[in-house]
Design an enzyme around this catalytic site. Structure first.
Site, short mmCIF file in Angstrom:
data_model
loop_
_atom_site.label_atom_id
_atom_site.label_comp_id
_atom_site.label_asym_id
_atom_site.label_seq_id
_atom_site.Cartn_x
_atom_site.Cartn_y
_atom_site.Cartn_z
N GLU A 47 -67.96 48.03 0.75
CA GLU A 47 -66.60 48.56 0.89
C GLU A 47 -66.54 50.00 0.41
OE1 GLU A 47 -63.52 47.12 -1.79
OE2 GLU A 47 -65.04 46.15 -3.04
N ASP B 273 -63.53 47.42 4.56
CA ASP B 273 -64.07 46.24 3.91
C ASP B 273 -64.89 45.46 4.93
OD1 ASP B 273 -64.60 44.14 2.26
OD2 ASP B 273 -62.54 43.46 2.03
#
Length: 431
Positions: A118, A20
């Site tokens: 992500e 992320d």
């Protein structure tokens, strides 16, 4: 949560990483121009000039001043007068996204991009690169050294727990979350804390006196089935940290077409939200037909002003390429899974389980088969206009202001798709 030691690969089972990127848009600008932005409160705003514009994302220095994603620009400037506003540059963000995905692919071919910032990586077969933790550290270090970007990494036996783990330490954190950690790490949390449980579901669980994930994990199968249908078993499994969904590698993700849009302000009116869905259905339907594909599943994405995001999906009765079918399912999913009047900041539609149109016999409804040639003819006409004059050459009346539900109802009564006299030349509002 486990100690960050050199966790070994499990004898049986998977190891999944969730990467992320932290404050991605702002971090990209800081990487490109550190002298101007490094360590300063910055924000990427949808409309830099208009005070009614919103903060799309902000740096951690800005967050320390109280700035939040989704906040109005004017409000943010009052709170932090030294805030530096930046115009979004999506071409630049895509460049950096491709570069960090390329690093991920060097450690496994099983990489699933979830968004521009992500991805999941299945490293079960990547023992040659070290332990799971060593691989996570190496990827994080390379992204930092080569791209000058921060990221958080979750290490877990499945996608659900990897996603939850990556949220535990930001920025630049690495967290390991095993299934055996779930009771003492997650069970005291409220149900809404679990990734995938939205406000409507959480509220319904509260009414059933299920307030924590521990209570959900031990809830009666019968009760959950009666109240949530097949979703009940999924909720209980998730609360117990169970998730069997595979990492879908990007090369197989041609079986997915999606589009999202951040709204100019919080939408609460049903007609406004339906209008956005009609616009999105039109765009993804166009891309679907361009690739000569049919969709079997429609998924919607909803994000509220606090950036809580849910996705919900449902299979269609028959594969389709038509905007109307996509739109109707998107609206049904929204009505089923989002509280009436609850504000919305972002909406999206993703088409999944795609099929090659030339290889699939389309099973038509008994009362719909006569309309299908008319729909296809209209689709071709609209697509031809856009091929010649550009994607924004035409817009339906539903997108301009009429209630889309009424229009769809009317076109069904007439037995055709939206009639050509409902088409207007109008530039689409930018995302």
């Amino acid at each position: 949560m486990s100690n960050l030691n050199n966790a070994a690969y499990p004898v049986n089972g998977r190891v999944i990483l969730h990467i992320d990127m932290n404050a991605f848009y702002c971090s990209v600008h800081e990487a490109v121009d550190p002298e101007q932005y490094q360590g300063k409160p910055t924000a990427v705003a949808g409309s830099v000039e208009l005070r009614k514009g919103i903060i799309v994302t902000c740096s951690y220095a800005a967050r320390a001043k109280g700035i939040k994603t989704g906040m109005l620009v004017g409000q943010a400037q009052k709170m932090c007068p030294e805030l530096i506003l930046i115009r979004p540059d999506f071409d630049l963000y895509r460049q950096f996204s491709r570069r960090f995905m390329k690093i991920a692919y060097e450690y496994s071919p099983l990489v699933e991009a979830m968004s521009i910032d992500e991805c999941y990586i299945d490293i079960t077969g990547s023992k040659q690169f070290g332990t799971p933790l060593e691989i996570a550290e190496r990827i994080q270090r390379r992204i930092r050294d080569e791209l000058h970007l921060p990221c958080s990494v979750g290490v877990a036996p499945n996608k659900l727990l990897a996603k939850m783990a990556s949220d535990m330490k930001k920025p630049n954190g690495i967290s390991v979350l095993r299934k055996r950690d779930v009771p003492h790490v997650l069970w005291e949390k409220p149900c809404a804390y679990l990734y995938g449980i939205g406000g409507k579901t959480a509220d319904k669980l509260k009414r059933l006196n299920i307030h924590s994930l521990g209570q959900l994990a031990e809830a009666s199968d019968k009760l959950l089935s009666e109240q949530f249908g097949v979703l009940g078993a999924h909720l209980k499994r998730s609360a117990n940290g169970e998730d069997d969904s595979p990492v879908q590698p990007e090369q197989d993700q041609s079986k997915s077409i999606g589009h999202t849009t951040t709204l100019p302000n919080n939408y609460t009116e049903r007609s406004d939200i339906h209008r956005v869905f009609l616009n999105l259905a039109d765009q993804v339907g166009r891309r679907l037909r361009r690739q000569k594909l049919l969709t079997q599943t429609v998924q919607i994405t909803i994000r509220d002003p606090d950036m809580k995001t849910i996705t919900r999906a449902s299979k269609l009765n028959n594969p389709t390429e038509n905007r109307e079918d996509i739109y109707e399912m998107a609206c049904k999913l929204f009505e089923d899974h989002w509280l009436a009047g609850k504000p919305v900041r972002l909406l999206g539609i993703t088409l999944q389980n795609l099929l090659d149109k030339t290889e699939v016999p389309v099973q038509l409804d008994l009362f719909d088969y006569q309309k299908q040639p008319v729909k296809e003819k209209l689709n071709k006409a609209m697509d031809a206009l856009r091929d010649k004059f550009g994607e924004h050459a035409i817009l339906t009346a539903g997108m301009l202001g009429d209630d889309p539900s009424t229009l769809i109802r009317n076109h069904k009564t007439r037995g055709t798709s939206l009639q050509m006299d409902h088409l207007k030349r109008h530039p689409l509002e930018e995302e």
